[in-house]
Design a protein around this motif. Sequence first.
Motif, PDB file in Angstrom:
ATOM      1  N   THR A  84     -12.453  19.073 -37.487  1.00 22.58           N
ATOM      2  CA  THR A  84     -10.998  19.082 -37.331  1.00 22.58           C
ATOM      3  C   THR A  84     -10.570  19.223 -35.871  1.00 22.58           C
ATOM      4  OG1 THR A  84     -10.900  21.487 -37.658  1.00 22.58           O
ATOM      5  CG2 THR A  84     -10.730  20.087 -39.616  1.00 22.58           C
ATOM      6  N   ARG A  85     -11.514  19.329 -34.952  1.00 23.55           N
ATOM      7  CA  ARG A  85     -11.160  19.466 -33.535  1.00 23.55           C
ATOM      8  C   ARG A  85     -10.460  18.201 -33.036  1.00 23.55           C
ATOM      9  NH1 ARG A  85     -14.552  23.244 -30.249  1.00 23.55           N
ATOM     10  NH2 ARG A  85     -15.893  24.433 -31.667  1.00 23.55           N
ATOM     11  N   GLY A 125     -12.550  11.723 -37.334  1.00 22.26           N
ATOM     12  CA  GLY A 125     -12.041  10.358 -37.181  1.00 22.26           C
ATOM     13  C   GLY A 125     -12.901   9.528 -36.249  1.00 22.26           C
ATOM     14  N   LEU A 126     -13.421  10.156 -35.183  1.00 22.34           N
ATOM     15  CA  LEU A 126     -14.294   9.429 -34.258  1.00 22.34           C
ATOM     16  C   LEU A 126     -15.588   9.010 -34.941  1.00 22.34           C
ATOM     17  CD1 LEU A 126     -14.829   8.503 -31.314  1.00 22.34           C
ATOM     18  CD2 LEU A 126     -15.936  10.719 -30.948  1.00 22.34           C
ATOM     19  N   LEU A 127     -16.179   9.927 -35.728  1.00 23.51           N
ATOM     20  CA  LEU A 127     -17.416   9.592 -36.435  1.00 23.51           C
ATOM     21  C   LEU A 127     -17.174   8.479 -37.456  1.00 23.51           C
ATOM     22  CD1 LEU A 127     -18.913  13.158 -37.017  1.00 23.51           C
ATOM     23  CD2 LEU A 127     -19.689  11.433 -35.377  1.00 23.51           C
ATOM     24  N   LYS A 128     -16.019   8.489 -38.109  1.00 26.13           N
ATOM     25  CA  LYS A 128     -15.688   7.422 -39.062  1.00 26.13           C
ATOM     26  C   LYS A 128     -15.575   6.081 -38.350  1.00 26.13           C
ATOM     27  CE  LYS A 128     -12.249   6.060 -42.532  1.00 26.13           C
ATOM     28  NZ  LYS A 128     -12.033   4.726 -41.913  1.00 26.13           N
ATOM     29  N   ASP A 129     -14.937   6.077 -37.162  1.00 28.71           N
ATOM     30  CA  ASP A 129     -14.823   4.834 -36.407  1.00 28.71           C
ATOM     31  C   ASP A 129     -16.190   4.325 -35.961  1.00 28.71           C
ATOM     32  OD1 ASP A 129     -11.733   5.841 -34.751  1.00 28.71           O
ATOM     33  OD2 ASP A 129     -12.080   4.823 -36.664  1.00 28.71           O
ATOM     34  N   ILE A 130     -17.091   5.237 -35.593  1.00 26.45           N
ATOM     35  CA  ILE A 130     -18.443   4.832 -35.200  1.00 26.45           C
ATOM     36  C   ILE A 130     -19.172   4.202 -36.378  1.00 26.45           C
ATOM     37  CG2 ILE A 130     -20.703   5.709 -34.482  1.00 26.45           C
ATOM     38  CD1 ILE A 130     -19.280   7.748 -32.755  1.00 26.45           C
ATOM     39  N   LYS A 131     -19.052   4.833 -37.557  1.00 28.98           N
ATOM     40  CA  LYS A 131     -19.714   4.284 -38.746  1.00 28.98           C
ATOM     41  C   LYS A 131     -19.143   2.920 -39.110  1.00 28.98           C
ATOM     42  CE  LYS A 131     -20.654   5.136 -43.622  1.00 28.98           C
ATOM     43  NZ  LYS A 131     -20.430   6.009 -44.794  1.00 28.98           N
ATOM     44  N   ASP A 132     -17.823   2.760 -39.023  1.00 29.66           N
ATOM     45  CA  ASP A 132     -17.212   1.463 -39.326  1.00 29.66           C
ATOM     46  C   ASP A 132     -17.710   0.394 -38.372  1.00 29.66           C
ATOM     47  OD1 ASP A 132     -15.817   2.563 -41.397  1.00 29.66           O
ATOM     48  OD2 ASP A 132     -13.947   2.824 -40.280  1.00 29.66           O
ATOM     49  N   LEU A 133     -17.822   0.748 -37.081  1.00 24.02           N
ATOM     50  CA  LEU A 133     -18.251  -0.229 -36.078  1.00 24.02           C
ATOM     51  C   LEU A 133     -19.697  -0.644 -36.278  1.00 24.02           C
ATOM     52  CD1 LEU A 133     -17.608  -1.747 -33.389  1.00 24.02           C
ATOM     53  CD2 LEU A 133     -18.475   0.281 -32.201  1.00 24.02           C
ATOM     54  N   GLU A 157     -25.794   7.013 -43.303  1.00 22.57           N
ATOM     55  CA  GLU A 157     -25.966   8.222 -44.108  1.00 22.57           C
ATOM     56  C   GLU A 157     -26.036   9.470 -43.226  1.00 22.57           C
ATOM     57  OE1 GLU A 157     -28.502   5.928 -47.636  1.00 22.57           O
ATOM     58  OE2 GLU A 157     -29.459   7.451 -46.380  1.00 22.57           O
ATOM     59  N   LYS A 158     -26.664   9.347 -42.076  1.00 25.47           N
ATOM     60  CA  LYS A 158     -26.744  10.486 -41.160  1.00 25.47           C
ATOM     61  C   LYS A 158     -25.359  10.834 -40.605  1.00 25.47           C
ATOM     62  CE  LYS A 158     -31.559   9.744 -39.703  1.00 25.47           C
ATOM     63  NZ  LYS A 158     -32.456   9.425 -38.564  1.00 25.47           N
ATOM     64  N   ILE A 159     -24.537   9.815 -40.325  1.00 21.63           N
ATOM     65  CA  ILE A 159     -23.171  10.074 -39.862  1.00 21.63           C
ATOM     66  C   ILE A 159     -22.384  10.823 -40.936  1.00 21.63           C
ATOM     67  CG2 ILE A 159     -20.978   8.983 -39.253  1.00 21.63           C
ATOM     68  CD1 ILE A 159     -22.910   8.918 -36.985  1.00 21.63           C
ATOM     69  N   ASP A 160     -22.582  10.439 -42.211  1.00 19.70           N
ATOM     70  CA  ASP A 160     -21.902  11.141 -43.309  1.00 19.70           C
ATOM     71  C   ASP A 160     -22.345  12.599 -43.385  1.00 19.70           C
ATOM     72  OD1 ASP A 160     -20.484   8.888 -44.017  1.00 19.70           O
ATOM     73  OD2 ASP A 160     -21.963   8.215 -45.497  1.00 19.70           O
ATOM     74  N   LYS A 161     -23.632  12.851 -43.167  1.00 21.62           N
ATOM     75  CA  LYS A 161     -24.129  14.229 -43.202  1.00 21.62           C
ATOM     76  C   LYS A 161     -23.533  15.051 -42.064  1.00 21.62           C
ATOM     77  CE  LYS A 161     -28.571  13.339 -45.498  1.00 21.62           C
ATOM     78  NZ  LYS A 161     -30.046  13.419 -45.371  1.00 21.62           N
ATOM     79  N   ILE A 162     -23.374  14.432 -40.890  1.00 20.61           N
ATOM     80  CA  ILE A 162     -22.756  15.148 -39.771  1.00 20.61           C
ATOM     81  C   ILE A 162     -21.313  15.494 -40.109  1.00 20.61           C
ATOM     82  CG2 ILE A 162     -22.072  14.970 -37.353  1.00 20.61           C
ATOM     83  CD1 ILE A 162     -24.439  13.115 -36.899  1.00 20.61           C
TER      84      ILE A 162
END
Length: 441
Positions: free
Chosen positions: A309-310, A343-351, A377-382
């Motif tokens: 949430t940061r 949100g940043l991690l979601k954008d990375i996964k989408d890209l 899958e690792k991005i989801d775990k993070i």
Amino acid sequence: MSVISQENVRGGSMFKDISADEEDTQPTEIESLCMNCYQNGTTRLLLTKIPFFKEIIISSFSCTHCCWTNTEIQSAGRIQDQGICYTLKVQSKQDLDREVVKADSATTRIPELDFEIPAFTQKGSLSTIEGLLDRAVAGLEQDQPARRETAPEVAEKIEEFIDKLKRLKDVEDEFTLVIEDPSGNSFVENPVAPQKDEALTVSRFKRTAQQDAQLGIKSDDDVEEEKPGSDLETMRNEVLVFNTSCPECNAPASTNMKLVQIPHFKEVIIMATNCDECGHRTNEVKSGGATEDLGTKITLHVTDASDMTRDLLKSETCSIIIPELEFELGMAALGGKFTTLEGLLKDIKDLIVSKNPFLCGDSSSTDRVEKLKLFGEKIDKISAGEMDVHIVLDDPAGNSYLQNVYAPDPDPELTTEKYTRTFEQNEDLGLNDMKTEGYQE
């Protein structure tokens, strides 16, 4: 062009994935004039998607009267906001197999040979590094018989240069291939994606007025300078709206712009565009201040799901590193963003995963698909707080920010390091040639 089936439009996307199934990849045939014998020939058009790239139009012409043929590739996407430059260190024969999409607006250079193929001298092509070299050799050999008759000395020098180009395919010595495309629609494959390719450097740049003219883009010469004082104060208190065009459908749209003060950081400019015609929405964040004297490297140790949430500000010059995943995302890849860590991690996964065309089609390999899915899958775990990692924001311009939830006290999981930029980083930011004092002398 009206023969393009309207059923494709009604049934979904006109651009199909590359497939071995003939029913999915039927081209459109059009009767057209042969420019060699001026009889009627046939042009075949195929609207498809290139893995790791975008939609393209492949056209192939053949004439049954004179047997003349011609092929061409054109980007079906719009001209990008910035130009792109790929610099590849060719170190082995495996590098010659890298896929390359070269737009007709791209300039190709091999600095070691002082060799350059100017923009708009070749049609767009989908090939490999070896294919680019073969095409260059074929172009030089085309008029050699006539040169040997009229200018033997010139023909001999060109023959020596052709031999040098052919020897490059043996990769006895490392050489550099540079593809610079102001339209941003060229591409060089990264075979180790999503990991960083040490041999390939990708940079984006702002087009010059001359490059805009070559691409047929009208430059805006009527922009008035911003007035200081009261106008800046108005921007802080109001949402400014100005007319623009939708980047997708080119319909009239409006862009909202607002100056926002981020606590314990600085001002940023948030711009958002919404098109009522096609529903396209886009947003962008720009730093409201100057380039800092020192670069900034922010490292967050993610230990809990609450870290997601940061608040986070990623400028266009900021690269993202996750050491535990051996992952690095270069500057300008996601543009400027004001979001949360989740949100940043979601954008990375989408890209890398969700919107990656290399996960479909015949050219995708099983190993590559599995590797990218495992990365997702690792991005989801993070994001779920189930994986202990470090996330590094490295911004040589010093205009990125990650929220300290303990402010004004120090954050035990967050470290911020200031460092002096290298010459290469100053070069990427355009600071080496910038003169701010005594420039009128």
